[in-house]
Design a protein around this motif. Structure first.
Motif, PDB file in Angstrom:
ATOM      1  N   GLN A 133      42.372  49.635  41.988  1.00  0.00           N
ATOM      2  CA  GLN A 133      42.094  48.412  41.252  1.00  0.00           C
ATOM      3  C   GLN A 133      41.088  48.686  40.131  1.00  0.00           C
ATOM      4  O   GLN A 133      40.232  49.556  40.255  1.00  0.00           O
ATOM      5  CB  GLN A 133      41.526  47.344  42.191  1.00  0.00           C
ATOM      6  CG  GLN A 133      42.516  46.835  43.220  1.00  0.00           C
ATOM      7  CD  GLN A 133      43.681  46.109  42.576  1.00  0.00           C
ATOM      8  OE1 GLN A 133      43.508  45.258  41.710  1.00  0.00           O
ATOM      9  NE2 GLN A 133      44.893  46.456  43.007  1.00  0.00           N
ATOM     10  N   PRO A 134      41.165  47.932  39.019  1.00  0.00           N
ATOM     11  CA  PRO A 134      40.202  48.140  37.936  1.00  0.00           C
ATOM     12  C   PRO A 134      38.828  47.583  38.291  1.00  0.00           C
ATOM     13  O   PRO A 134      38.688  46.776  39.214  1.00  0.00           O
ATOM     14  CB  PRO A 134      40.820  47.349  36.772  1.00  0.00           C
ATOM     15  CG  PRO A 134      41.611  46.264  37.438  1.00  0.00           C
ATOM     16  CD  PRO A 134      42.161  46.887  38.690  1.00  0.00           C
ATOM     17  N   SER A 135      37.819  48.031  37.561  1.00  0.00           N
ATOM     18  CA  SER A 135      36.501  47.417  37.694  1.00  0.00           C
ATOM     19  C   SER A 135      36.615  45.937  37.345  1.00  0.00           C
ATOM     20  O   SER A 135      37.491  45.519  36.577  1.00  0.00           O
ATOM     21  CB  SER A 135      35.505  48.099  36.762  1.00  0.00           C
ATOM     22  OG  SER A 135      35.327  49.454  37.114  1.00  0.00           O
ATOM     23  N   ALA A 136      35.723  45.123  37.924  1.00  0.00           N
ATOM     24  CA  ALA A 136      35.825  43.676  37.755  1.00  0.00           C
ATOM     25  C   ALA A 136      34.446  43.082  37.537  1.00  0.00           C
ATOM     26  O   ALA A 136      33.423  43.674  37.893  1.00  0.00           O
ATOM     27  CB  ALA A 136      36.491  43.046  38.977  1.00  0.00           C
TER      28      ALA A 136
ATOM     29  N   GLN B  66      36.660  47.531  29.410  1.00  0.00           N
ATOM     30  CA  GLN B  66      37.652  46.569  29.855  1.00  0.00           C
ATOM     31  C   GLN B  66      37.577  46.409  31.370  1.00  0.00           C
ATOM     32  O   GLN B  66      37.640  47.399  32.111  1.00  0.00           O
ATOM     33  CB  GLN B  66      39.059  47.030  29.452  1.00  0.00           C
ATOM     34  CG  GLN B  66      39.318  47.010  27.964  1.00  0.00           C
ATOM     35  CD  GLN B  66      39.422  45.601  27.426  1.00  0.00           C
ATOM     36  OE1 GLN B  66      40.054  44.730  28.031  1.00  0.00           O
ATOM     37  NE2 GLN B  66      38.799  45.356  26.281  1.00  0.00           N
ATOM     38  N   MET B  67      37.432  45.164  31.812  1.00  0.00           N
ATOM     39  CA  MET B  67      37.363  44.873  33.245  1.00  0.00           C
ATOM     40  C   MET B  67      38.163  43.616  33.558  1.00  0.00           C
ATOM     41  O   MET B  67      38.508  42.840  32.663  1.00  0.00           O
ATOM     42  CB  MET B  67      35.909  44.676  33.688  1.00  0.00           C
ATOM     43  CG  MET B  67      35.034  45.901  33.540  1.00  0.00           C
ATOM     44  SD  MET B  67      33.416  45.643  34.314  1.00  0.00           S
ATOM     45  CE  MET B  67      32.557  47.106  33.750  1.00  0.00           C
ATOM     46  N   LYS B  68      38.411  43.424  34.827  1.00  0.00           N
ATOM     47  CA  LYS B  68      39.166  42.267  35.301  1.00  0.00           C
ATOM     48  C   LYS B  68      38.220  41.105  35.568  1.00  0.00           C
ATOM     49  O   LYS B  68      37.149  41.285  36.150  1.00  0.00           O
ATOM     50  CB  LYS B  68      39.918  42.630  36.583  1.00  0.00           C
ATOM     51  CG  LYS B  68      40.969  41.623  37.021  1.00  0.00           C
ATOM     52  CD  LYS B  68      41.754  42.189  38.198  1.00  0.00           C
ATOM     53  CE  LYS B  68      42.893  41.271  38.600  1.00  0.00           C
ATOM     54  NZ  LYS B  68      43.677  41.865  39.709  1.00  0.00           N
TER      55      LYS B  68
ATOM     56  N   MET C 123      42.302  40.920  31.982  1.00  0.00           N
ATOM     57  CA  MET C 123      41.429  41.990  31.543  1.00  0.00           C
ATOM     58  C   MET C 123      40.720  41.558  30.259  1.00  0.00           C
ATOM     59  O   MET C 123      41.331  40.934  29.388  1.00  0.00           O
ATOM     60  CB  MET C 123      42.221  43.275  31.299  1.00  0.00           C
ATOM     61  CG  MET C 123      42.902  43.837  32.534  1.00  0.00           C
ATOM     62  SD  MET C 123      41.739  44.402  33.815  1.00  0.00           S
ATOM     63  CE  MET C 123      40.995  45.815  32.999  1.00  0.00           C
TER      64      MET C 123
ATOM     65  N   GLY D 117      35.973  49.628  40.350  1.00  0.00           N
ATOM     66  CA  GLY D 117      37.259  49.420  40.999  1.00  0.00           C
ATOM     67  C   GLY D 117      37.409  50.294  42.236  1.00  0.00           C
ATOM     68  O   GLY D 117      36.815  51.365  42.337  1.00  0.00           O
TER      69      GLY D 117
ATOM     70  N   TRP E   6      29.053  43.386  37.469  1.00  0.00           N
ATOM     71  CA  TRP E   6      30.358  44.030  37.621  1.00  0.00           C
ATOM     72  C   TRP E   6      30.346  45.002  38.795  1.00  0.00           C
ATOM     73  O   TRP E   6      29.287  45.455  39.229  1.00  0.00           O
ATOM     74  CB  TRP E   6      30.784  44.735  36.336  1.00  0.00           C
ATOM     75  CG  TRP E   6      29.967  45.934  35.931  1.00  0.00           C
ATOM     76  CD1 TRP E   6      28.805  45.940  35.226  1.00  0.00           C
ATOM     77  CD2 TRP E   6      30.270  47.315  36.209  1.00  0.00           C
ATOM     78  NE1 TRP E   6      28.358  47.217  35.042  1.00  0.00           N
ATOM     79  CE2 TRP E   6      29.232  48.095  35.624  1.00  0.00           C
ATOM     80  CE3 TRP E   6      31.302  47.963  36.887  1.00  0.00           C
ATOM     81  CZ2 TRP E   6      29.209  49.482  35.704  1.00  0.00           C
ATOM     82  CZ3 TRP E   6      31.285  49.354  36.968  1.00  0.00           C
ATOM     83  CH2 TRP E   6      30.246  50.093  36.371  1.00  0.00           C
TER      84      TRP E   6
END
Length: 205
Positions: free
Chosen positions: A134-137, A61-63, A45, A130, A127
């Motif tokens: 799952q988190p946004s990436a 914060q993203m993956k 992250m 998510g 981006w």
């Protein structure tokens, strides 16, 4: 390809750059939204800069890397040439440096790239929200290598100067004018043998 970078930009320095661009930041945002990271790798992250309203940007914060599919692993670098990003969620990845590795056998040589005339850089990225818990990436955009990177890799991430940050987030300039390598001499490079305790050395150019 770039699968590792570092982020040691201070929030104060970041805010100075944003203010110079006549952009605003959310009132509740603090230095906690820009945590430092020595070796940010795929799956970690990390903060990205994205639009949060009219002339406002925020840190989110993203993956690092889009989720794997049945046929492929995580997508962390995305080729930019001959593509249009008007329908994409665009963002910037703040970074103190990015890394490239050379050599086929371990230990490989790790090369650390920094901007010559600035304390940190912003890497063009896209981006995705998510899904299914799952988190946004995010994934970094790549282009053909400039002269500073070409001796080490046949691709490089797209680094944007502050004057192009808003143009990328709003996409009010053509992609081909934004998503290209920096001129020769824009990047410093240091190297080390990729061991747990690095000793960086300056390359001779």
């Amino acid at each position: 390809m770039c699968n590792e970078y570092e982020q040691h930009t201070s929030y104060v320095e970041y805010c100075k750059v944003v203010q110079n661009l006549a952009l605003g930041v959310p009132i509740k945002e603090t230095e906690l939204d820009m945590p430092p990271g020595d070796d940010i790798r795929i799956g970690d992250m990390a903060p990205v800069i994205r639009a949060a309203g009219d002339n406002i940007v925020e840190l989110a914060q993203m993956k690092f890397g889009f989720p794997p599919t049945r046929a492929h692993g995580p997508l962390f670098n995305y080729r930019s040439q001959r593509r249009h990003f008007g329908a994409s969620h665009r963002c910037l990845v703040p970074a103190s440096a990015f890394f490239e590795f050379t050599g086929k056998n371990h230990p490989r040589v790790k090369h650390r790239f920094t901007l010559v005339d600035a304390p940190f850089m912003a890497i063009a990225a896209i981006w995705r929200p998510g899904r299914k818990g799952q988190p946004s990436a995010f994934a970094m955009l790549t282009t053909e290598p400039g002269s500073d990177v070409k001796p080490f890799h046949n691709r490089q991430v797209v680094i944007l100067r502050p004057g192009d940050w808003k143009a990328w987030i709003d996409l009010d300039e053509p992609e081909e004018e934004l998503l290209r390598p920096l001129p020769a001499g824009s990047l410093n490079v240091e190297w080390q043998v990729a061991t747990p305790h690095p000793t960086w050395k300056q390359d001779g150019f």
